[in-house]
Scaffold this motif. Structure first.
Motif, PDB file in Angstrom:
ATOM      1  N   ASN A 421       0.692  -1.202   0.016  1.00 38.13           N
ATOM      2  CA  ASN A 421       0.193   0.108  -0.135  1.00 38.13           C
ATOM      3  C   ASN A 421       0.796   1.321   0.293  1.00 38.13           C
ATOM      4  O   ASN A 421       0.433   2.630   0.452  1.00 38.13           O
ATOM      5  CB  ASN A 421      -1.046   0.004   1.299  1.00 38.13           C
ATOM      6  CG  ASN A 421      -1.997  -0.834   1.290  1.00 38.13           C
ATOM      7  OD1 ASN A 421      -2.458  -1.531   0.227  1.00 38.13           O
ATOM      8  ND2 ASN A 421      -2.320  -1.671   2.135  1.00 38.13           N
ATOM      9  N   LYS A 425       3.819  10.587  -4.169  1.00 35.81           N
ATOM     10  CA  LYS A 425       3.097  11.267  -4.779  1.00 35.81           C
ATOM     11  C   LYS A 425       3.396  11.530  -6.585  1.00 35.81           C
ATOM     12  O   LYS A 425       2.549  11.414  -7.440  1.00 35.81           O
ATOM     13  CB  LYS A 425       3.395  12.879  -4.379  1.00 35.81           C
ATOM     14  CG  LYS A 425       2.658  13.992  -5.180  1.00 35.81           C
ATOM     15  CD  LYS A 425       3.154  15.313  -4.525  1.00 35.81           C
ATOM     16  CE  LYS A 425       2.397  16.554  -5.486  1.00 35.81           C
ATOM     17  NZ  LYS A 425       2.576  17.903  -4.813  1.00 35.81           N
ATOM     18  N   ARG A 428       1.966   8.204  -7.913  1.00 35.38           N
ATOM     19  CA  ARG A 428       0.523   8.579  -8.365  1.00 35.38           C
ATOM     20  C   ARG A 428       0.302   9.469  -9.491  1.00 35.38           C
ATOM     21  O   ARG A 428      -0.368   9.014 -10.372  1.00 35.38           O
ATOM     22  CB  ARG A 428      -0.209   9.045  -7.076  1.00 35.38           C
ATOM     23  CG  ARG A 428      -1.620   9.455  -7.141  1.00 35.38           C
ATOM     24  CD  ARG A 428      -2.478   8.240  -7.374  1.00 35.38           C
ATOM     25  NE  ARG A 428      -3.792   8.800  -7.587  1.00 35.38           N
ATOM     26  CZ  ARG A 428      -4.182   9.310  -8.642  1.00 35.38           C
ATOM     27  NH1 ARG A 428      -3.408   9.356  -9.995  1.00 35.38           N
ATOM     28  NH2 ARG A 428      -5.589   9.717  -9.016  1.00 35.38           N
ATOM     29  N   SER A 443      -5.870   0.849  -2.754  1.00 37.11           N
ATOM     30  CA  SER A 443      -4.582   0.925  -1.562  1.00 37.11           C
ATOM     31  C   SER A 443      -5.358   0.626  -0.419  1.00 37.11           C
ATOM     32  O   SER A 443      -6.201  -0.199  -0.121  1.00 37.11           O
ATOM     33  CB  SER A 443      -3.873   2.121  -1.678  1.00 37.11           C
ATOM     34  OG  SER A 443      -2.758   2.180  -0.835  1.00 37.11           O
ATOM     35  N   TYR A 445      -7.721   2.086   3.103  1.00 40.27           N
ATOM     36  CA  TYR A 445      -8.539   3.080   3.606  1.00 40.27           C
ATOM     37  C   TYR A 445      -8.324   3.828   4.822  1.00 40.27           C
ATOM     38  O   TYR A 445      -8.425   4.806   5.056  1.00 40.27           O
ATOM     39  CB  TYR A 445      -9.892   2.503   3.746  1.00 40.27           C
ATOM     40  CG  TYR A 445     -11.109   3.313   4.082  1.00 40.27           C
ATOM     41  CD1 TYR A 445     -11.496   4.485   3.157  1.00 40.27           C
ATOM     42  CD2 TYR A 445     -11.915   3.156   5.180  1.00 40.27           C
ATOM     43  CE1 TYR A 445     -12.581   5.336   3.614  1.00 40.27           C
ATOM     44  CE2 TYR A 445     -12.872   4.126   5.665  1.00 40.27           C
ATOM     45  CZ  TYR A 445     -13.173   5.144   4.827  1.00 40.27           C
ATOM     46  OH  TYR A 445     -14.203   5.930   5.175  1.00 40.27           O
ATOM     47  N   TYR A 454      -0.200   4.611   0.881  1.00 41.71           N
ATOM     48  CA  TYR A 454      -1.379   5.812   0.180  1.00 41.71           C
ATOM     49  C   TYR A 454      -2.582   5.497   0.802  1.00 41.71           C
ATOM     50  O   TYR A 454      -3.411   4.450   0.547  1.00 41.71           O
ATOM     51  CB  TYR A 454      -0.912   5.774  -1.146  1.00 41.71           C
ATOM     52  CG  TYR A 454      -1.920   6.189  -2.257  1.00 41.71           C
ATOM     53  CD1 TYR A 454      -1.641   7.544  -2.422  1.00 41.71           C
ATOM     54  CD2 TYR A 454      -3.073   5.600  -2.749  1.00 41.71           C
ATOM     55  CE1 TYR A 454      -2.428   8.429  -3.145  1.00 41.71           C
ATOM     56  CE2 TYR A 454      -3.729   6.316  -3.723  1.00 41.71           C
ATOM     57  CZ  TYR A 454      -3.325   7.832  -3.915  1.00 41.71           C
ATOM     58  OH  TYR A 454      -3.996   8.529  -4.678  1.00 41.71           O
ATOM     59  N   GLN A 456      -6.459   6.518   1.119  1.00 44.12           N
ATOM     60  CA  GLN A 456      -7.734   6.999   0.115  1.00 44.12           C
ATOM     61  C   GLN A 456      -8.940   7.069   0.658  1.00 44.12           C
ATOM     62  O   GLN A 456      -9.225   6.500   1.769  1.00 44.12           O
ATOM     63  CB  GLN A 456      -7.611   5.981  -0.815  1.00 44.12           C
ATOM     64  CG  GLN A 456      -6.339   5.631  -1.871  1.00 44.12           C
ATOM     65  CD  GLN A 456      -6.838   4.465  -2.728  1.00 44.12           C
ATOM     66  OE1 GLN A 456      -6.877   3.426  -2.278  1.00 44.12           O
ATOM     67  NE2 GLN A 456      -7.032   4.510  -3.976  1.00 44.12           N
ATOM     68  N   GLU A 457      -9.594   8.146  -0.024  1.00 44.99           N
ATOM     69  CA  GLU A 457     -10.857   8.311   0.435  1.00 44.99           C
ATOM     70  C   GLU A 457     -11.702   7.527  -0.846  1.00 44.99           C
ATOM     71  O   GLU A 457     -11.312   7.521  -1.800  1.00 44.99           O
ATOM     72  CB  GLU A 457     -11.470   9.561   0.457  1.00 44.99           C
ATOM     73  CG  GLU A 457     -10.953  10.323   1.512  1.00 44.99           C
ATOM     74  CD  GLU A 457     -11.506   9.799   2.998  1.00 44.99           C
ATOM     75  OE1 GLU A 457     -12.351   8.955   3.017  1.00 44.99           O
ATOM     76  OE2 GLU A 457     -10.838  10.355   3.974  1.00 44.99           O
ATOM     77  N   ALA A 461     -10.936  10.967  -8.357  1.00 47.90           N
ATOM     78  CA  ALA A 461      -9.643  12.267  -8.271  1.00 47.90           C
ATOM     79  C   ALA A 461      -9.732  12.897  -9.316  1.00 47.90           C
ATOM     80  O   ALA A 461     -10.657  12.597 -10.408  1.00 47.90           O
ATOM     81  CB  ALA A 461      -8.283  11.116  -8.373  1.00 47.90           C
ATOM     82  N   GLU A 467     -10.416   6.190  -6.962  1.00 43.21           N
ATOM     83  CA  GLU A 467      -9.763   5.706  -5.459  1.00 43.21           C
ATOM     84  C   GLU A 467     -10.914   4.949  -5.034  1.00 43.21           C
ATOM     85  O   GLU A 467     -12.145   5.146  -4.367  1.00 43.21           O
ATOM     86  CB  GLU A 467      -9.937   7.009  -4.693  1.00 43.21           C
ATOM     87  CG  GLU A 467      -8.901   8.061  -5.383  1.00 43.21           C
ATOM     88  CD  GLU A 467      -7.430   7.902  -5.458  1.00 43.21           C
ATOM     89  OE1 GLU A 467      -7.339   6.947  -4.996  1.00 43.21           O
ATOM     90  OE2 GLU A 467      -6.757   8.882  -5.882  1.00 43.21           O
ATOM     91  N   PRO A 469     -10.350   2.191  -2.074  1.00 46.71           N
ATOM     92  CA  PRO A 469      -9.441   1.585  -1.155  1.00 46.71           C
ATOM     93  C   PRO A 469     -10.202   0.250  -0.520  1.00 46.71           C
ATOM     94  O   PRO A 469     -11.250  -0.062  -0.548  1.00 46.71           O
ATOM     95  CB  PRO A 469      -9.404   2.561  -0.208  1.00 46.71           C
ATOM     96  CG  PRO A 469     -10.578   3.491  -0.225  1.00 46.71           C
ATOM     97  CD  PRO A 469     -10.986   3.644  -1.665  1.00 46.71           C
ATOM     98  N   SER A 553     -19.541   8.784  -6.531  1.00 45.72           N
ATOM     99  CA  SER A 553     -18.832   9.987  -6.502  1.00 45.72           C
ATOM    100  C   SER A 553     -19.564  11.300  -6.891  1.00 45.72           C
ATOM    101  O   SER A 553     -19.627  12.063  -6.029  1.00 45.72           O
ATOM    102  CB  SER A 553     -17.412   9.609  -7.176  1.00 45.72           C
ATOM    103  OG  SER A 553     -16.826  11.003  -6.824  1.00 45.72           O
TER     104      SER A 553
END
Length: 623
Positions: A421, A425, A428, A443, A445, A454, A456-457, A461, A467, A469, A553
């Motif tokens: 995980n 930056k 990514r 990755s 949560y 890393y 995530q929510e 993105a 994203e 997780p 989302s």
């Protein structure tokens, strides 16, 4: 001629061995057909990605919407910043546009007019800074407003003044240790069970409730009320006495918030995805001591004869479709040009079996080195190597993609799982800019003590990458922290994402010492809990889960209510949407524009098939 052949056969002394040989050849032929001809095609997805530029980031979805909630905070008080941050994300994901006022910077007299909002959230332990505005809020509630006291309250004269109206009979100055939380059955999915906190402390105010309170959750010992509601005239209050504001408990606050108003609906993902990291891959090196102890076989035979058949049975029993994420080799070379894996046997065999099950193959890495550049310092945490530059990262991913296409040409991969995980930056950015084959990243949560993972929510993105997780892992999902997280996320996003490694059985820290039988039983217990708590959740692959996240989302919800109906307008509706719906006053009847499934108590799951959903309301009273 035939008579002569028959006489020869009757006199042939080795005919018994020939029969045995023929039987073995027939078995070998069947096995050859099953292994070399593991008949599989491309994964048959039940949900596909939206066009990349049509997927809307979560924060952008509600941008510009008229706020329906007012959050009043006092950042000068201890713990408020942490609680505010958590609630910001809860309200964002519930698509509840909110205005925030900080009493450390604004006078109570300057708080906006309450009539503009459906709900008010008070986020501060000490109510004194509200001064006369507290009285105004309670009058507004009596007239039909809704208020949530989100933080454990501090006993002062202000709390004593409003306590009876929000369900408090008596309170003290003492705080008690809350070791866990037990939602009342019917309040939350998974209710009726106790979920333990990993690091409990004296977080809850010692108090008792009056007859006006309806208890929704209590402490593990049953003595301390942690969530309750109370009617106040035409309005309602909800009070949280949990005192913990970590990411792992968001779903409890979302459920508490949904108790306000005549009804509330919020978007959810509705997905359960199960990942197999490092699968397919070369047979990993490691200590097979416990495998030999329990099964008397080597690692490779254990995978093919025990581990995979057991997973197949679990998949059939619970409807799981595994997503395996491929790693080409376990080398640590990050500087030289990637070298093609020569032995394809494990990849084609296990990958073929996975696809035959209608599972999915994703990406894990050319090797098991995270996508970081030399500016990442692992310290003493990891022995991984950095990549020298972006070009090397791209080359490694290109080799993995090419190798996967060579070995499993029918596979359609789109999901990337970072090794351990970890991803920087820069790594990514490479994925979003240079690797269009990767549509989603799975990755982790939950945050950890390390800053390297890393985190995530759920959402989309800005560069269009989904994203998505993973929340829990391994066979020991009964662990306090993980089961608490699983319960929280079932109610926050109606999602369950799990991962495990084939080589867990080689590592004593991940279950090898206990053995596969114990590990498998732990996984079964989790799956039994999930099935009982959320029988309507969709069992999906990584791509399908990411596609569901896309739709979640961008979705927004606007409710209109009357005495005989609730009507929901869904913004950015694509082709389907899912919502958790709580009917607080009134009973749902016929639904138009979707399908309604009762989950528990007054909590329902809506599958929306239209951008407008109308639910008839019976015994609802005035709007």
């Amino acid at each position: 001629m035939m008579r002569s052949t028959w006489r020869f056969w009757k006199r042939f002394r080795w005919k018994g061995l020939v029969r045995v040989w023929a039987i073995f050849m027939a078995i070998a032929l069947v096995l050859l057909v099953e292994t070399l001809g593991i008949h599989y095609g491309a994964t048959r997805f039940t949900l596909n990605y939206m066009v990349r530029n049509e997927a809307i980031p979560t924060r952008n979805a509600i941008m510009g919407q008229k706020p329906t909630n007012l959050m009043i905070v006092d950042s000068s008080q201890d713990g408020v910043a942490e609680a505010e941050s958590m609630l910001d994300q809860v309200l964002l994901d519930m698509k509840a546009p909110t205005t925030t006022v900080d009493l450390a910077k604004t006078k109570p007299a300057d708080i906006p007019k309450l009539k503009r909002y459906r709900t008010v959230l008070i986020v501060m332990p000490k109510l004194d800074p509200l001064d006369d505005e507290l009285t105004a809020i309670m009058k507004w509630v009596k007239a039909g407003g809704n208020v949530m006291f989100a933080m454990t309250l501090e006993k002062t004269g202000y709390l004593d003044a409003i306590g009876p109206r929000i369900g408090i009979g008596a309170s003290s100055y003492d705080y008690v240790m809350t070791k866990g939380i037990k939602p009342v059955k019917g309040f939350m999915l998974g209710g009726g069970h106790t979920y333990m906190f990993s690091t409990p402390f004296e977080s809850s105010l010692s108090l008792s409730l009056n007859d006006n309170a309806t208890v929704e959750a209590v402490s593990a010992n049953g003595h301390t009320p942690l969530v309750w509601s109370a009617d106040a005239g035409s309005g309602k209050s909800v009070t949280c006495n949990i005192g913990i504001y970590d990411k792992v408990v968001r779903g409890f606050y979302a459920s508490a918030f949904s108790l306000l108003g005549s009804a509330m609906a919020y978007p959810v993902i509705n997905s359960a995805a199960f990942y197999l990291d490092d699968f397919p891959s070369p047979v990993p090196s490691g200590d097979g001591h416990y495998i030999r102890r329990d099964y008397g076989m080597n690692v490779a035979d254990f995978y093919s004869q025990v581990w995979w058949p057991d997973l197949t049975r679990l998949a059939e029993r619970y409807g799981i479709r595994f997503t395996g994420v491929m790693i080409e080799n376990y080398g640590d070379d990050t500087k030289d040009t990637p070298v093609r894996q020569a032995d394809e046997t494990q990849f084609s065999y296990f990958g073929g079996l996975l696809l035959k099950q209608n599972g999915e193959i994703g990406y894990h890495g050319y090797n098991h080195q995270p996508l970081v550049l030399p500016n990442t310092d692992y310290g003493d945490e990891y022995a991984y190597h950095q990549w020298p530059n972006r070009k090397a990262i791209v080359a490694s991913l290109r080799e993995l993609i090419a190798f996967q296409k060579s070995v499993l040409p029918a596979a359609t991969a789109s999901v990337y799982v970072p090794p351990s995980n970890i991803m920087s930056k820069e790594g990514r950015q490479v994925i979003g800019r240079d690797i269009p084959e990767i549509r989603a990243i799975a990755s982790t949560y939950l945050p950890s003590d390390s800053k390297l993972p890393y985190v995530q929510e759920f959402g989309v993105a800005d560069d269009g990458i989904v994203e998505a997780p993973r929340i829990v892992s391994g066979g020991m999902v009964g662990d306090d922290y993980m089961r608490l997280a699983a319960e929280s996320e079932l109610n926050m996003h109606f999602v369950s994402t799990h991962f495990m490694h084939p080589d867990d059985m080689l590592d004593p820290d991940r279950g090898a010492k206990e053995g596969w039988a114990v590990y498998r039983k732990g996984l079964e217990n989790y799956l039994d809990w999930l099935e009982a708590s959320a029988p309507s959740i969709r069992m999906q692959t990584g791509t399908e889960c990411a596609s569901a996240v896309q739709r979640f989302s961008g979705l927004t919800v606007t409710m209109k209510e009357s005495s005989d109906a609730w009507e929901f307008d869904l913004g950015n509706f694509k082709d389907q949407a899912w919502l958790l719906f709580r009917a607080n006053h009134g009973t749902p009847g016929r639904i138009r524009g979707g399908k309604l499934t009762k989950m528990t108590g007054n909590l329902y799951l809506i599958k929306a098939t239209d951008s407008t959903v109308r639910i008839d309301r019976r015994n609802g009273g005035a709007a």
